[in-house]
Design an enzyme around this catalytic site. Structure first.
Site, PDB file in Angstrom:
ATOM      1  N   MET A  36       0.856  -1.199   0.000  1.00 22.89           N
ATOM      2  CA  MET A  36       0.000   0.000   0.000  1.00 22.89           C
ATOM      3  C   MET A  36       0.892   1.249   0.000  1.00 22.89           C
ATOM      4  SD  MET A  36      -3.439  -0.957   2.011  1.00 22.89           S
ATOM      5  CE  MET A  36      -2.897  -0.796   3.686  1.00 22.89           C
ATOM      6  N   SER A  38       4.226   3.905   0.729  1.00 20.84           N
ATOM      7  CA  SER A  38       5.010   4.436   1.862  1.00 20.84           C
ATOM      8  C   SER A  38       6.043   3.393   2.270  1.00 20.84           C
ATOM      9  CB  SER A  38       4.117   4.815   3.041  1.00 20.84           C
ATOM     10  OG  SER A  38       3.408   5.956   2.705  1.00 20.84           O
ATOM     11  N   HIS A  40       9.151   1.036   3.180  1.00 20.80           N
ATOM     12  CA  HIS A  40      10.202   1.045   4.208  1.00 20.80           C
ATOM     13  C   HIS A  40      11.021  -0.232   4.063  1.00 20.80           C
ATOM     14  CE1 HIS A  40       7.570  -1.754   6.258  1.00 20.80           C
ATOM     15  NE2 HIS A  40       6.598  -0.855   6.260  1.00 20.80           N
ATOM     16  N   HIS A  43       9.218  -3.592   3.381  1.00 18.21           N
ATOM     17  CA  HIS A  43       8.858  -3.835   1.976  1.00 18.21           C
ATOM     18  C   HIS A  43      10.111  -4.170   1.159  1.00 18.21           C
ATOM     19  CE1 HIS A  43       5.658  -0.755   3.151  1.00 18.21           C
ATOM     20  NE2 HIS A  43       4.927  -1.802   2.809  1.00 18.21           N
ATOM     21  N   GLN A  67     -10.569  -2.785   2.445  1.00 13.31           N
ATOM     22  CA  GLN A  67     -10.065  -3.460   3.643  1.00 13.31           C
ATOM     23  C   GLN A  67     -10.021  -2.540   4.868  1.00 13.31           C
ATOM     24  OE1 GLN A  67      -6.156  -4.210   1.706  1.00 13.31           O
ATOM     25  NE2 GLN A  67      -5.294  -3.731   3.711  1.00 13.31           N
ATOM     26  N   LYS A 155       5.032 -10.003   9.469  1.00  9.35           N
ATOM     27  CA  LYS A 155       4.577  -8.930  10.365  1.00  9.35           C
ATOM     28  C   LYS A 155       3.036  -8.963  10.428  1.00  9.35           C
ATOM     29  CE  LYS A 155       3.788  -4.334  11.292  1.00  9.35           C
ATOM     30  NZ  LYS A 155       2.366  -4.344  11.024  1.00  9.35           N
ATOM     31  N   GLN A 159      -2.884 -12.106   8.053  1.00 11.06           N
ATOM     32  CA  GLN A 159      -3.129 -11.780   6.634  1.00 11.06           C
ATOM     33  C   GLN A 159      -2.407 -12.783   5.733  1.00 11.06           C
ATOM     34  OE1 GLN A 159      -2.893  -7.649   4.907  1.00 11.06           O
ATOM     35  NE2 GLN A 159      -0.806  -8.283   4.452  1.00 11.06           N
ATOM     36  N   ARG A 192       2.342   2.748   8.975  1.00 13.67           N
ATOM     37  CA  ARG A 192       1.550   3.489   9.964  1.00 13.67           C
ATOM     38  C   ARG A 192       2.420   4.186  11.007  1.00 13.67           C
ATOM     39  NH1 ARG A 192      -3.959   2.010   9.763  1.00 13.67           N
ATOM     40  NH2 ARG A 192      -4.252   0.123   8.532  1.00 13.67           N
TER      41      ARG A 192
HETATM   42  P1  AMP Z   1       1.529  -2.930   3.477  1.00 11.46           P
HETATM   43  O1  AMP Z   1       2.094  -1.932   2.523  1.00 11.46           O
HETATM   44  O2  AMP Z   1       1.572  -2.479   4.899  1.00 11.46           O
HETATM   45  O3  AMP Z   1       0.187  -3.446   3.058  1.00 11.46           O
HETATM   46  O4  AMP Z   1       2.510  -4.179   3.423  1.00 11.46           O
HETATM   47  C1  AMP Z   1       2.849  -4.813   2.226  1.00 11.46           C
HETATM   48  C2  AMP Z   1       3.588  -6.083   2.544  1.00 11.46           C
HETATM   49  O5  AMP Z   1       4.769  -5.772   3.291  1.00 11.46           O
HETATM   50  C3  AMP Z   1       2.769  -7.057   3.410  1.00 11.46           C
HETATM   51  O6  AMP Z   1       2.995  -8.374   2.957  1.00 11.46           O
HETATM   52  C4  AMP Z   1       3.347  -6.830   4.789  1.00 11.46           C
HETATM   53  O7  AMP Z   1       3.219  -7.951   5.642  1.00 11.46           O
HETATM   54  C5  AMP Z   1       4.806  -6.572   4.465  1.00 11.46           C
HETATM   55  N1  AMP Z   1       5.440  -5.844   5.573  1.00 11.46           N
HETATM   56  C6  AMP Z   1       5.017  -4.701   6.155  1.00 11.46           C
HETATM   57  N2  AMP Z   1       5.835  -4.369   7.177  1.00 11.46           N
HETATM   58  C7  AMP Z   1       6.798  -5.318   7.236  1.00 11.46           C
HETATM   59  C8  AMP Z   1       7.940  -5.555   8.078  1.00 11.46           C
HETATM   60  N3  AMP Z   1       8.240  -4.741   9.066  1.00 11.46           N
HETATM   61  N4  AMP Z   1       8.694  -6.652   7.836  1.00 11.46           N
HETATM   62  C9  AMP Z   1       8.389  -7.497   6.812  1.00 11.46           C
HETATM   63  N5  AMP Z   1       7.331  -7.342   6.001  1.00 11.46           N
HETATM   64  C10 AMP Z   1       6.543  -6.275   6.204  1.00 11.46           C
END
Ligand code: AMP
Length: 280
Positions: A36, A38, A40, A43, A67, A155, A159, A192
């Site tokens: 989604m 942003s 870090h 990702h 969601q 993390k 999901q 977040r």
């Molecule tokens: P999001 O952009 O938050 O929807 O996350 C995209 C993907 O990155 C999802 O599969 C998350 O589980 C993974 N993700 C987010 N934060 C972390 C983290 N700190 N360590 C590993 N994977 C992460």
């Protein structure tokens, strides 16, 4: 200079399905990292893993409205497209898919997704409709992209668990779990976190560290469930945070556990009104 030019030419940013189909024509062993935005280091670790074991890598950036069980949370979600593109170019990603809502949702309806009663636990219990929205968007993106492998983070363990179960049963894509990346203060990286002030981040980091130590000590403790209950109460009071849940669950089927073997401590809590989740 040539190097920079090469990166610029190589990465294709795709905004619609037609361009995507054309770009992905004949691509074999495609790795897909849904996000989604942003971005870090969490990702980035997924992307690096995909680049290592797949021929080509596609990253999607889509803040999926279905969601979010809370509108304010959707509008508050951080958006940093320009910065994300810079990061992705540096990583030498092959394709970025940045669709709008219509691109994802105008195709045929997918079968209505329903969680089993036994799956309405942890976040599913507190965020009504959240995982139904996640699974639906993952199904739609999988149909559009047809990846060989999908990389997802531990993390967001629940999901990952639900999407893996659903997608692997219906599609040829394999979901690859990736380790949680933490900052130096132990807190799990999350987009977040950008919405937290420094003092709030410190609070979240302290709470996480306490739980990491608590889990280590659980090995030698009896009455694990009672201990966890007490810890939840103690930490809520000490840090003045609302802890939604703190539960030890089996990593294989997410069943409740009273034994730390193969189990993780799952927790969700609010720092002010920002909801954070983790598992250790
Ligand atoms: P999001 O952009 O938050 O929807 O996350 C995209 C993907 O990155 C999802 O599969 C998350 O589980 C993974 N993700 C987010 N934060 C972390 C983290 N700190 N360590 C590993 N994977 C992460």
């Amino acid at each position: 200079m040539f190097y920079l030019l090469k990166l610029f030419i190589q990465m294709k940013i795709l905004f619609n399905k037609d361009d995507l189909n054309e770009a992905l024509y004949n691509v074999k062993n495609l790795g897909f990292v849904p996000t989604m935005g942003s971005l870090h280091k969490g990702h980035i670790s997924l992307i690096k893993k995909s680049k290592k074991i797949c021929n080509k890598t596609i990253v999607s950036i889509f803040i999926n409205p279905t969601q979010f069980n809370n509108k304010a949370d959707f509008f508050r979600y951080p958006r940093n497209f320009k910065k994300d593109i810079k990061i992705l170019k540096k990583l030498n990603v092959n394709f970025v898919f940045k669709p709008n809502k219509e691109q994802v949702y105008t195709s045929k309806k997918t079968k209505k997704i329903k969680l089993l009663k036994s799956q309405k636990i942890l976040c599913a219990k507190y965020r009504k409709g959240h995982f139904e929205g996640v699974i639906e968007v993952m199904e739609r993106l999988t149909k559009i992209i047809k990846p060989t492998k999908i990389f997802m983070g531990e993390k967001d363990f629940q999901q990952l668990y639900l999407v893996k179960k659903y997608i692997e049963k219906k599609y040829d894509s394999k979901v690859i779990p990736c380790k949680t990346i933490r900052d130096n203060n132990s807190i799990a990286l999350s987009s977040r976190n950008l919405n937290l002030k420094k003092s709030q981040l410190i609070k979240a980091a302290k709470l996480t560290k306490e739980l990491i130590n608590f889990k280590k000590n659980l090995k030698i403790k009896k009455e694990i469930v009672k201990n966890i209950y007490q810890k939840k109460k103690e930490l809520s009071q000490k840090y003045k945070v609302k802890i939604e849940y703190l539960e030890l669950r089996n990593k294989i089927n997410l069943g409740k556990s009273n034994n730390i073997n193969n189990s993780n401590l799952f927790f969700a809590y609010y720092v002010n009104n920002i909801r954070l989740i983790d598992n250790i």
